[in-house]
Scaffold this motif. Structure first.
Motif, PDB file in Angstrom:
ATOM      1  N   ASP A  98       9.305  10.922  -8.645  1.00 17.57           N
ATOM      2  CA  ASP A  98      10.537  11.662  -8.342  1.00 17.57           C
ATOM      3  C   ASP A  98      10.230  13.157  -8.342  1.00 17.57           C
ATOM      4  OD1 ASP A  98      13.141  12.364  -7.885  1.00 17.57           O
ATOM      5  OD2 ASP A  98      13.834  11.927  -9.918  1.00 17.57           O
ATOM      6  N   ILE A  99       9.474  13.585  -7.315  1.00 18.26           N
ATOM      7  CA  ILE A  99       9.038  14.973  -7.205  1.00 18.26           C
ATOM      8  C   ILE A  99       9.183  15.448  -5.753  1.00 18.26           C
ATOM      9  CG2 ILE A  99       7.419  14.867  -9.145  1.00 18.26           C
ATOM     10  CD1 ILE A  99       5.159  14.416  -7.118  1.00 18.26           C
ATOM     11  N   ASN A 100       9.119  16.769  -5.563  1.00 16.28           N
ATOM     12  CA  ASN A 100       9.240  17.352  -4.232  1.00 16.28           C
ATOM     13  C   ASN A 100       7.950  17.346  -3.419  1.00 16.28           C
ATOM     14  OD1 ASN A 100      11.908  17.894  -4.816  1.00 16.28           O
ATOM     15  ND2 ASN A 100      11.557  20.019  -5.339  1.00 16.28           N
ATOM     16  N   PRO A 101       6.766  17.540  -4.001  1.00 17.48           N
ATOM     17  CA  PRO A 101       5.555  17.620  -3.181  1.00 17.48           C
ATOM     18  C   PRO A 101       5.275  16.349  -2.372  1.00 17.48           C
ATOM     19  CG  PRO A 101       5.125  18.441  -5.381  1.00 17.48           C
ATOM     20  CD  PRO A 101       6.487  17.797  -5.406  1.00 17.48           C
ATOM     21  N   THR A 102       4.531  16.518  -1.293  1.00 17.30           N
ATOM     22  CA  THR A 102       4.132  15.410  -0.430  1.00 17.30           C
ATOM     23  C   THR A 102       3.310  14.398  -1.230  1.00 17.30           C
ATOM     24  OG1 THR A 102       4.114  16.877   1.468  1.00 17.30           O
ATOM     25  CG2 THR A 102       2.892  14.834   1.684  1.00 17.30           C
ATOM     26  N   GLN A 103       3.579  13.100  -0.991  1.00 18.91           N
ATOM     27  CA  GLN A 103       2.855  12.021  -1.653  1.00 18.91           C
ATOM     28  C   GLN A 103       2.220  11.124  -0.589  1.00 18.91           C
ATOM     29  OE1 GLN A 103       5.114  10.218  -5.050  1.00 18.91           O
ATOM     30  NE2 GLN A 103       6.752  11.570  -4.324  1.00 18.91           N
ATOM     31  N   THR A 104       0.994  10.688  -0.846  1.00 16.43           N
ATOM     32  CA  THR A 104       0.280   9.813   0.082  1.00 16.43           C
ATOM     33  C   THR A 104       0.041   8.475  -0.596  1.00 16.43           C
ATOM     34  OG1 THR A 104      -0.811  11.701   1.107  1.00 16.43           O
ATOM     35  CG2 THR A 104      -1.798   9.541   1.489  1.00 16.43           C
ATOM     36  N   PHE A 105       0.358   7.401   0.125  1.00 16.81           N
ATOM     37  CA  PHE A 105       0.187   6.043  -0.382  1.00 16.81           C
ATOM     38  C   PHE A 105      -0.804   5.335   0.535  1.00 16.81           C
ATOM     39  CE2 PHE A 105       4.366   7.695  -1.224  1.00 16.81           C
ATOM     40  CZ  PHE A 105       4.399   7.640  -2.611  1.00 16.81           C
ATOM     41  N   ASN A 106      -1.943   4.937  -0.033  1.00 26.64           N
ATOM     42  CA  ASN A 106      -3.016   4.309   0.743  1.00 26.64           C
ATOM     43  C   ASN A 106      -2.986   2.798   0.575  1.00 26.64           C
ATOM     44  OD1 ASN A 106      -4.194   6.814   1.641  1.00 26.64           O
ATOM     45  ND2 ASN A 106      -4.905   7.085  -0.460  1.00 26.64           N
ATOM     46  N   PHE A 107      -3.331   2.116   1.659  1.00 28.02           N
ATOM     47  CA  PHE A 107      -3.313   0.659   1.689  1.00 28.02           C
ATOM     48  C   PHE A 107      -4.588   0.137   2.327  1.00 28.02           C
ATOM     49  CE2 PHE A 107       0.960   2.347   2.369  1.00 28.02           C
ATOM     50  CZ  PHE A 107       1.617   1.855   1.257  1.00 28.02           C
ATOM     51  N   THR A 108      -4.888  -1.128   2.079  1.00 27.16           N
ATOM     52  CA  THR A 108      -5.941  -1.793   2.829  1.00 27.16           C
ATOM     53  C   THR A 108      -5.449  -1.884   4.269  1.00 27.16           C
ATOM     54  OG1 THR A 108      -6.527  -3.092   0.881  1.00 27.16           O
ATOM     55  CG2 THR A 108      -7.292  -3.918   3.016  1.00 27.16           C
ATOM     56  N   ALA A 109      -6.298  -1.515   5.208  1.00 23.03           N
ATOM     57  CA  ALA A 109      -5.891  -1.467   6.612  1.00 23.03           C
ATOM     58  C   ALA A 109      -5.275  -2.793   7.058  1.00 23.03           C
ATOM     59  CB  ALA A 109      -7.081  -1.120   7.498  1.00 23.03           C
ATOM     60  N   THR A 110      -4.101  -2.702   7.675  1.00 16.37           N
ATOM     61  CA  THR A 110      -3.405  -3.863   8.211  1.00 16.37           C
ATOM     62  C   THR A 110      -3.363  -3.692   9.717  1.00 16.37           C
ATOM     63  OG1 THR A 110      -2.064  -3.884   6.212  1.00 16.37           O
ATOM     64  CG2 THR A 110      -1.294  -5.219   8.033  1.00 16.37           C
ATOM     65  N   GLU A 111      -4.083  -4.545  10.451  1.00 15.22           N
ATOM     66  CA  GLU A 111      -4.253  -4.355  11.889  1.00 15.22           C
ATOM     67  C   GLU A 111      -3.286  -5.175  12.722  1.00 15.22           C
ATOM     68  OE1 GLU A 111      -8.253  -4.674  13.201  1.00 15.22           O
ATOM     69  OE2 GLU A 111      -8.954  -3.168  11.790  1.00 15.22           O
ATOM     70  N   GLY A 112      -3.088  -4.686  13.945  1.00 11.79           N
ATOM     71  CA  GLY A 112      -2.320  -5.427  14.935  1.00 11.79           C
ATOM     72  C   GLY A 112      -0.823  -5.361  14.760  1.00 11.79           C
ATOM     73  N   LEU A 113      -0.310  -4.274  14.175  1.00 14.02           N
ATOM     74  CA  LEU A 113       1.121  -4.166  13.930  1.00 14.02           C
ATOM     75  C   LEU A 113       1.819  -3.413  15.060  1.00 14.02           C
ATOM     76  CD1 LEU A 113       1.108  -3.290  10.139  1.00 14.02           C
ATOM     77  CD2 LEU A 113       1.306  -5.532  11.219  1.00 14.02           C
ATOM     78  N   LYS A 114       2.955  -3.924  15.474  1.00 16.91           N
ATOM     79  CA  LYS A 114       3.769  -3.272  16.502  1.00 16.91           C
ATOM     80  C   LYS A 114       4.881  -2.452  15.858  1.00 16.91           C
ATOM     81  CE  LYS A 114       5.222  -2.891  20.861  1.00 16.91           C
ATOM     82  NZ  LYS A 114       5.715  -1.548  20.937  1.00 16.91           N
ATOM     83  N   ARG A 115       5.399  -2.943  14.741  1.00 16.89           N
ATOM     84  CA  ARG A 115       6.466  -2.261  14.017  1.00 16.89           C
ATOM     85  C   ARG A 115       6.122  -2.167  12.537  1.00 16.89           C
ATOM     86  NH1 ARG A 115      12.038  -5.018  16.291  1.00 16.89           N
ATOM     87  NH2 ARG A 115      12.037  -3.934  18.287  1.00 16.89           N
ATOM     88  N   VAL A 116       6.596  -1.089  11.923  1.00 17.41           N
ATOM     89  CA  VAL A 116       6.449  -0.895  10.482  1.00 17.41           C
ATOM     90  C   VAL A 116       7.832  -0.562   9.928  1.00 17.41           C
ATOM     91  CG1 VAL A 116       5.491   0.572   8.675  1.00 17.41           C
ATOM     92  CG2 VAL A 116       4.053  -0.153  10.586  1.00 17.41           C
TER      93      VAL A 116
END
Length: 151
Positions: A98-116
């Protein structure tokens, strides 16, 4: 990794505060201005849906919340070109601070997606409002066999 959001990416949001799309609409998620934001109505869950022009591989989600109006329990899911309305691919769960600065969330690559679809299941605001100043999705654009170039 590169930004997957382009002018061809369609974005939908679950709600807009007071239906004021000029001041709080989805366009503010990606306009690059620190002065504008998407602000949802009250009530959870809230979500952001991104529809890409071609399949992608998602590796990271970048969000900048307004402190006090952050998502607390979130999940990113995706759908394939064969089943665009069936969000059966789990990209990952994440738990923003619960903070103002930009946050990055990394995931194992999920391929072949048309929508997120990014779903904010729980938030820090008592009324369930979410406020986001910046959104980006990083990964790779995938090329399909029908995207070949003929000379």
């Amino acid at each position: 990794m590169t930004s997957l959001i382009s002018s061809e990416t369609r974005i939908k949001v679950s709600s807009v505060l007071n239906r004021d799309t000029t001041n709080y609409g989805k366009q503010n998620l990606i306009d690059g201005s620190a002065e504008t934001c998407w602000n949802s109505e009250q009530g959870l869950p809230q979500n952001i849906l991104l529809d890409f022009p071609s399949p992608v591989s998602v590796e990271s989600i970048i969000l900048q919340f307004q402190g006090g109006f952050a998502g607390k329990t979130c999940i990113a899911v995706g759908s394939t070109p064969e089943s665009p309305n069936d969000y059966h691919v789990e990209i990952g769960r994440f738990y923003p601070q619960d903070i103002n600065p930009t946050q990055t969330f990394n995931f194992t690559a999920t391929e072949g997606l048309k929508r997120v679809k990014i779903i904010f299941e729980d938030g820090t605001d008592f009324y369930g409002r979410i406020t986001i100043y910046k959104l980006d999705i990083l990964g790779k654009k995938l090329f399909t066999s029908d995207s070949s170039i003929s000379v």
